[in-house]
Motif scaffolding. Structure first.
Motif, mmCIF file in Angstrom:
data_model
loop_
_atom_site.group_PDB
_atom_site.id
_atom_site.type_symbol
_atom_site.label_atom_id
_atom_site.label_comp_id
_atom_site.label_asym_id
_atom_site.label_seq_id
_atom_site.Cartn_x
_atom_site.Cartn_y
_atom_site.Cartn_z
ATOM 1 N N VAL A 1 -55.662 49.845 11.016
ATOM 2 C CA VAL A 1 -56.560 51.157 11.555
ATOM 3 C C VAL A 1 -55.577 51.890 12.628
ATOM 4 C CG1 VAL A 1 -58.114 51.423 13.331
ATOM 5 C CG2 VAL A 1 -58.645 49.878 11.534
ATOM 6 N N LEU A 2 -54.616 51.184 13.125
ATOM 7 C CA LEU A 2 -53.770 52.146 14.198
ATOM 8 C C LEU A 2 -52.834 52.714 13.129
ATOM 9 C CD1 LEU A 2 -52.319 52.575 16.745
ATOM 10 C CD2 LEU A 2 -50.837 50.416 16.323
ATOM 11 N N SER A 3 -52.193 52.189 12.068
ATOM 12 C CA SER A 3 -51.239 53.122 11.015
ATOM 13 C C SER A 3 -52.126 54.077 10.418
ATOM 14 C CB SER A 3 -50.754 51.962 10.329
ATOM 15 O OG SER A 3 -49.730 52.660 9.398
ATOM 16 N N GLU B 1 -54.530 61.338 12.002
ATOM 17 C CA GLU B 1 -55.550 62.287 12.019
ATOM 18 C C GLU B 1 -55.851 62.250 13.492
ATOM 19 O OE1 GLU B 1 -59.907 62.956 10.110
ATOM 20 O OE2 GLU B 1 -58.466 61.236 9.328
ATOM 21 N N ALA B 2 -55.879 61.345 14.338
ATOM 22 C CA ALA B 2 -56.205 61.093 15.682
ATOM 23 C C ALA B 2 -55.462 62.152 16.606
ATOM 24 C CB ALA B 2 -56.327 59.847 16.043
ATOM 25 N N ILE C 1 -57.466 64.894 18.037
ATOM 26 C CA ILE C 1 -57.999 64.737 19.337
ATOM 27 C C ILE C 1 -56.624 64.811 20.388
ATOM 28 C CG2 ILE C 1 -59.111 62.848 20.809
ATOM 29 C CD1 ILE C 1 -60.339 61.881 18.158
ATOM 30 N N GLY C 2 -55.687 64.652 20.057
ATOM 31 C CA GLY C 2 -54.380 64.707 20.518
ATOM 32 C C GLY C 2 -53.973 63.291 21.263
ATOM 33 N N TYR D 1 -54.042 63.419 3.148
ATOM 34 C CA TYR D 1 -54.010 63.471 1.626
ATOM 35 C C TYR D 1 -55.009 62.569 1.156
ATOM 36 C CZ TYR D 1 -49.458 65.430 1.290
ATOM 37 O OH TYR D 1 -48.578 66.700 1.352
ATOM 38 N N VAL D 2 -55.400 61.266 1.922
ATOM 39 C CA VAL D 2 -56.793 60.418 1.433
ATOM 40 C C VAL D 2 -57.561 60.555 2.504
ATOM 41 C CG1 VAL D 2 -57.132 57.839 1.112
ATOM 42 C CG2 VAL D 2 -55.118 58.522 0.429
ATOM 43 N N PRO D 3 -58.641 61.105 2.148
ATOM 44 C CA PRO D 3 -59.704 61.200 3.036
ATOM 45 C C PRO D 3 -60.384 59.682 3.381
ATOM 46 C CG PRO D 3 -60.340 62.667 1.260
ATOM 47 C CD PRO D 3 -58.861 61.550 0.710
ATOM 48 N N HIS D 4 -60.589 59.630 4.822
ATOM 49 C CA HIS D 4 -61.165 58.601 5.519
ATOM 50 C C HIS D 4 -60.328 57.406 5.224
ATOM 51 C CE1 HIS D 4 -64.966 60.523 6.000
ATOM 52 N NE2 HIS D 4 -64.906 60.835 4.735
ATOM 53 N N ALA D 5 -59.007 57.602 5.543
ATOM 54 C CA ALA D 5 -58.091 56.685 5.316
ATOM 55 C C ALA D 5 -58.279 55.353 6.148
ATOM 56 C CB ALA D 5 -56.603 56.944 5.551
ATOM 57 N N GLU D 6 -58.591 55.402 7.277
ATOM 58 C CA GLU D 6 -59.038 54.227 8.143
ATOM 59 C C GLU D 6 -60.180 53.452 7.835
ATOM 60 O OE1 GLU D 6 -61.592 57.528 9.698
ATOM 61 O OE2 GLU D 6 -59.500 57.347 9.063
ATOM 62 N N SER D 7 -61.193 53.937 7.098
ATOM 63 C CA SER D 7 -62.460 53.308 6.797
ATOM 64 C C SER D 7 -62.540 52.953 5.492
ATOM 65 C CB SER D 7 -63.554 54.139 7.365
ATOM 66 O OG SER D 7 -63.493 55.254 6.881
#
Length: 486
Positions: free
Chosen positions: A68-70, A75-76, A80-81, A296-302
């Motif tokens: 999740v961190l990677s 995107e975060a 969001i900064g 490139y990959v949407p929703h990469a963290e989920s």
């Protein structure tokens, strides 16, 4: 003094003769057979399920935090900064979920049987609130936004269905009414109500998971095969209807069937996920070195975190994740098989079907075997609403694993764990810090001893203190086992 004999091993007189050692007994087994026997012995131990559930859950949870961190940092940072924004939210969910899992692992079976009914009511209420007050995102209306947090009521509904359905079927089975037609009367309307409410929120993926749980319960209770055929046909009809009603689902199906022909439109997510996995090779590009997470990959963290895992950790990393889910599924089925209690068997099988089935659907969507449904990867994907019920269900499995034959005795013989010992050092856990003492033995057992033994001497006047210490230690262990069983 003569020197050592030389010459051939056999032949001339005086030559040293070499004798082969006499073989006694059967031939030694091969290496593979020995390893198989050792594996069977390991899997046959009473605490195997207990250790498998804890170990696989901990490894998947740690791997999920790392990924999740990677996957979310880029995107975060852009939106969001803060590159740690989603990672810290996931850490917060884990910090809440681990105590919840620990608490569920220590709760009795009666609590889970009673908890299914209020949890089912709260889930229905939450799903009704989603229809009127929910927030729509990407064509699905799943979330209720409360300040900075968002709650997805369909996730606790999975656990509610497991507990409610298992208790319902177990109660009727215990009463002798095990005819499957009678079991369907209260169960099927409840499942239909949950499924309709979830589908009204346009969440097809969660509806499929609910049907997996329902089918697992029916399978364990012994429903006939023709019933499964009818339910699957009804599910296929409902799925086709939902696909035709919502145009974006038809686009997803088109992208699944032709990902490369529609790589710039409907098949964009699938094509990018396949490229991420394909570029990882055997051992990956390295943790944090993936390129497909750069928008490139949407929703990469989920939903597509498995693709980023394959890109950065390679084929070996994906195989480790698949093996961990396989071992977790084996442990859940082992718990269900080794118990005689109907509720434990039903709920353990349903939880296993839920977690393992959801993992299969998510991984299959990433590698192009199934259409994209938006189902997260359990314990790995980002999302507290999905993580907390999953950890609670795994805690329940740990509680059931401690009830397996011989498990309670093995845990008692192992003694207090590191957490209990730490609490005993602080004086917060009296059971962990108990000392073996004669005063803990029952009064009538102490009274039955001869006076000389109670004074710590033998009958002949010699003070055999060692025998007294051994007897006190044995009595203390027996008392600990009795208290743990109670």
């Amino acid at each position: 003094m003569t020197g050592p004999a030389t010459g051939p091993a056999t032949g001339s007189p005086g030559a040293a003769t070499v004798r082969e050692p006499e073989r006694q007994g059967p031939e030694p087994v091969g290496w593979a057979a020995a390893q198989l026997a050792a594996l069977r012995e390991l899997l046959g131990r009473p605490l195997t399920s207990y250790h498998l559930v804890l170990g696989c859950s901990a490894l998947l949870l740690a791997l999920g935090l790392m990924m999740v961190l990677s996957a979310s940092s880029i995107e975060a940072l852009q939106r969001i900064g803060d590159p740690f924004y989603w990672f810290l939210k996931q850490v917060t969910s884990v910090a809440i979920g681990l105590p919840l899992m620990w608490a569920c692992s220590r709760l009795p079976q009666r609590f889970f049987r009673l908890a299914g009914y209020p949890l089912m009511g709260l889930s229905i209420l939450g799903l009704l609130m989603v229809i009127f007050l929910g927030q729509e995102l990407l064509g699905a209306q799943r979330w209720i936004v409360i300040g900075p947090f968002s709650v997805q009521p369909s996730e606790p509904a999975k656990l509610a269905l497991v507990l409610w359905g298992a208790d319902l079927l177990a109660t009727r089975a215990r009463a002798g009414r095990i005819e499957w037609r009678q079991l369907l009367i209260p169960l099927m309307p409840g499942v239909a109500l949950l499924a309709v409410l979830v589908m009204l929120g346009r969440d097809l993926g969660t509806t499929l998971v609910l049907m997996m749980i329902f089918l697992a319960l029916l399978w364990v209770v012994g429903a006939p095969v023709r019933l499964f055929g009818g339910i699957l046909a009804l599910l296929a009809l409902a799925t086709a209807t939902m696909i035709l009603v919502e145009p974006y689902r038809l686009d997803r199906l088109t992208g699944f069937l032709h990902p490369w022909e529609t790589a710039q439109n409907e098949g964009f997510q699938s094509a990018q996920g396949l490229m991420a996995i394909g570029s990882g090779g055997w051992f990956g590009l390295g943790l944090g070195a993936g390129r497909q997470k750069w928008n490139y990959v949407p929703h990469a963290e989920s939903d597509f975190i498995f693709s980023i895992l394959g890109e950065e950790l390679g084929l070996m990393g994906t195989l480790v994740v698949v093996a961990l889910f396989g071992l977790l599924g084996y442990a859940g089925l082992r718990i269900a098989i080794r118990t005689k209690d109907p509720f434990v068997r039903l709920s353990a099988a349903a939880v296993t079907a839920w977690i393992a089935g959801q993992a299969v659907v998510n991984i299959g969507a990433v590698i192009g075997v199934f259409p994209v449904t938006g189902i997260p990867l359990p314990l790995v994907s980002y999302g507290g609403s999905a993580l907390l019920p999953t950890l609670a269900a795994l805690g329940m499995l740990v509680s059931f694993a401690k009830q397996e034959p011989g498990a309670a005795e093995a845990l008692a013989a192992r003694g207090p764990g590191p957490a209990a010992r730490a609490l005993s050092w602080l004086g917060l856990n009296g059971r962990a810090g108990r000392r073996p003492a004669v005063s803990r033995a029952p009064a009538r057992q102490r009274a039955a001893r001869p006076p000389t033994a109670r004074r710590g001497t033998t009958g002949n006047g010699r003070g055999d203190i060692r025998e007294k210490i051994r007897e006190d230690a044995r009595e203390s262990v027996r008392e600990n086992v009795r208290e743990d069983r109670e």
